[in-house]
Design an enzyme around this catalytic site. Structure first.
Site, PDB file in Angstrom:
ATOM      1  N   HIS A   1       4.029   0.263  -0.910  1.00  0.00           N
ATOM      2  CA  HIS A   1       4.891  -0.610  -1.712  1.00  0.00           C
ATOM      3  C   HIS A   1       6.097   0.176  -2.226  1.00  0.00           C
ATOM      4  O   HIS A   1       5.969   1.353  -2.588  1.00  0.00           O
ATOM      5  CB  HIS A   1       4.123  -1.169  -2.907  1.00  0.00           C
ATOM      6  CG  HIS A   1       2.892  -1.948  -2.523  1.00  0.00           C
ATOM      7  ND1 HIS A   1       1.624  -1.406  -2.561  1.00  0.00           N
ATOM      8  CD2 HIS A   1       2.763  -3.222  -2.092  1.00  0.00           C
ATOM      9  CE1 HIS A   1       0.750  -2.334  -2.171  1.00  0.00           C
ATOM     10  NE2 HIS A   1       1.412  -3.434  -1.874  1.00  0.00           N
TER      11      HIS A   1
ATOM     12  N   HIS B   1       5.243   1.374 -10.129  1.00  0.00           N
ATOM     13  CA  HIS B   1       5.836   0.065 -10.405  1.00  0.00           C
ATOM     14  C   HIS B   1       6.221  -0.107 -11.874  1.00  0.00           C
ATOM     15  O   HIS B   1       6.671  -1.191 -12.269  1.00  0.00           O
ATOM     16  CB  HIS B   1       4.872  -1.064 -10.003  1.00  0.00           C
ATOM     17  CG  HIS B   1       4.559  -1.101  -8.531  1.00  0.00           C
ATOM     18  ND1 HIS B   1       5.537  -1.106  -7.560  1.00  0.00           N
ATOM     19  CD2 HIS B   1       3.369  -1.105  -7.860  1.00  0.00           C
ATOM     20  CE1 HIS B   1       4.963  -1.131  -6.359  1.00  0.00           C
ATOM     21  NE2 HIS B   1       3.658  -1.123  -6.509  1.00  0.00           N
TER      22      HIS B   1
ATOM     23  N   ASP C   1      -1.924   3.657   0.594  1.00  0.00           N
ATOM     24  CA  ASP C   1      -2.097   2.289   1.085  1.00  0.00           C
ATOM     25  C   ASP C   1      -1.217   1.963   2.291  1.00  0.00           C
ATOM     26  O   ASP C   1      -1.249   0.840   2.791  1.00  0.00           O
ATOM     27  CB  ASP C   1      -1.909   1.257  -0.040  1.00  0.00           C
ATOM     28  CG  ASP C   1      -0.728   1.548  -0.948  1.00  0.00           C
ATOM     29  OD1 ASP C   1       0.058   2.467  -0.633  1.00  0.00           O
ATOM     30  OD2 ASP C   1      -0.593   0.858  -1.976  1.00  0.00           O
TER      31      ASP C   1
ATOM     32  N   ASP D   1       3.975   5.557  -0.827  1.00  0.00           N
ATOM     33  CA  ASP D   1       3.119   4.375  -1.029  1.00  0.00           C
ATOM     34  C   ASP D   1       3.654   3.224  -0.162  1.00  0.00           C
ATOM     35  O   ASP D   1       4.856   3.138   0.094  1.00  0.00           O
ATOM     36  CB  ASP D   1       3.163   3.990  -2.515  1.00  0.00           C
ATOM     37  CG  ASP D   1       2.150   2.924  -2.904  1.00  0.00           C
ATOM     38  OD1 ASP D   1       1.142   3.290  -3.536  1.00  0.00           O
ATOM     39  OD2 ASP D   1       2.391   1.733  -2.605  1.00  0.00           O
TER      40      ASP D   1
END
Ligand SMILES: [Zn+2]
Length: 340
Positions: A195, A158, A282, A193
């Site tokens: 996200h 991120h 995740d 991931d």
């Protein structure tokens, strides 16, 4: 498989995390290191301490202004009377063409996208060594190794060139990919991931020499909200070199593997000779973020599918939070890549 981790990565211990207006404990805890290291060892990984390659590989993708901010902001923050124990922004520029602020509070707003990346005394050092672990993994492949695992924590995907966010400070996967590219390789980053890898996308959006692919829960109703949609395909020289594969919440192994197949076909057509796997765990059905529903068998299949490409693989740890299966999910992914 060779693996890299430095003890100094544990020293970052963020306390605050704001979700939906509620103050919660920050899930990016140092204990993740223990769980993940154990999971990697169970898959047959042997850990080494990374060499110190200096700031060069980090500065290849992050601005000098941002690196200086991360290194000094905690000390500056402590001088503010009544300041909190961690650097957390409370104001953000409406757009980044506004002037660069001089004050610590203004710069926190400029360089921290959200409240999920608090900076404390040891954050810079931990992020620095997390990046060095990724660089060491890249160097292992450059030296002729076929696979490596970097236990990069804090995570990185991120983080943009001048912006922290979502538990991330230095973009470890991006740093590794740029290191591989500079050595004459043609890297693809495949981000698994849950996200979207918004920082990685942003970093390479205008470039055609590094392919960025991300498989993630649909950002329509999931962090990071403003990025990760299918129509974001890159721009200029990078047009077509960014592929987003958003999945409906709760997508299972079958749906996930179909998306991974699409991702790996794109790596083929791009002509990638090495894949940096931004290995968030995740997407697990057991992860507290509850975005997707990948099982342990699913993680084994993900690792196997990546290995079946025959390309060099650098696994760089991204997210994946404490649950009963976090370590086992990593074991499955790495064992899958090593052929069971
Ligand atoms: Zn994540």
């Amino acid at each position: 498989m060779k693996a890299f981790l430095d003890d100094r990565q544990r020293a970052h211990d963020p306390k605050h995390f704001m979700a939906n207006g509620a103050q919660q404990p920050n899930p990016e805890v140092p204990r993740r290191v223990e769980i993940l290291a154990e999971g990697a060892r169970a898959a047959g990984c042997h850990f080494e301490t990374p060499a110190d390659a200096g700031l060069g590989p980090i500065a290849a993708v992050h601005t000098a202004e941002y690196i200086t901010f991360l290194r000094n902001i905690y000390t500056r923050w402590r001088r503010i009377e009544g300041a909190g124990e961690e650097v957390i922004p409370n104001i953000h520029p409406a757009n980044r063409t506004d002037g660069y602020p001089k004050s610590a509070v203004g710069q926190a707003g400029w360089h921290q996208a959200d409240t999920a990346c608090p900076i404390a005394e040891h954050t810079y050092e931990a992020a620095y060594w997390s990046a060095q672990s990724a660089v060491a993994g890249a160097d292992h492949l450059i030296g002729g190794g076929r696979m490596a695992y970097a236990l990069s924590r804090p995570p990185g995907h991120h983080a943009f060139e001048a912006l922290a966010g979502g538990f991330c400070f230095f973009n470890n996967s991006g740093i590794a990919a740029e290191r591989l590219r500079a050595a004459g390789l043609r890297p693809a980053i495949v981000d698994v991931d849950v996200h979207h890898g918004n920082g990685t996308q942003g970093m390479f959006y205008g470039r055609g020499d590094v392919l960025t692919v991300s498989i993630h829960a649909d950002p329509a109703r999931f962090y990071p909200f403003f990025w990760g949609h299918a129509q974001e395909r890159g721009e200029g020289a990078g047009l077509g070199a960014n592929l987003n594969l958003p999945l409906a919440r709760g997508t299972d192994d079958a749906g996930y593997m179909a998306a991974l197949g699409t991702a790996l076909e794109r790596c083929d057509s791009f002509g990638a000779d090495v894949i940096v796997v931004a290995l968030g765990l995740d997407a697990s059905i057991d992860d507290p973020f509850q975005g997707l529903a990948v099982t342990q068998e699913g993680f084994t299949r993900i690792g196997a599918a990546l290995a079946a490409t025959g390309r060099g693989l650098l696994f760089v740890q991204e997210g994946g939070y404490v649950s009963d299966t976090l370590g086992a999910n990593l074991t499955c992914a790495l064992k899958g890549a090593m052929g069971g």
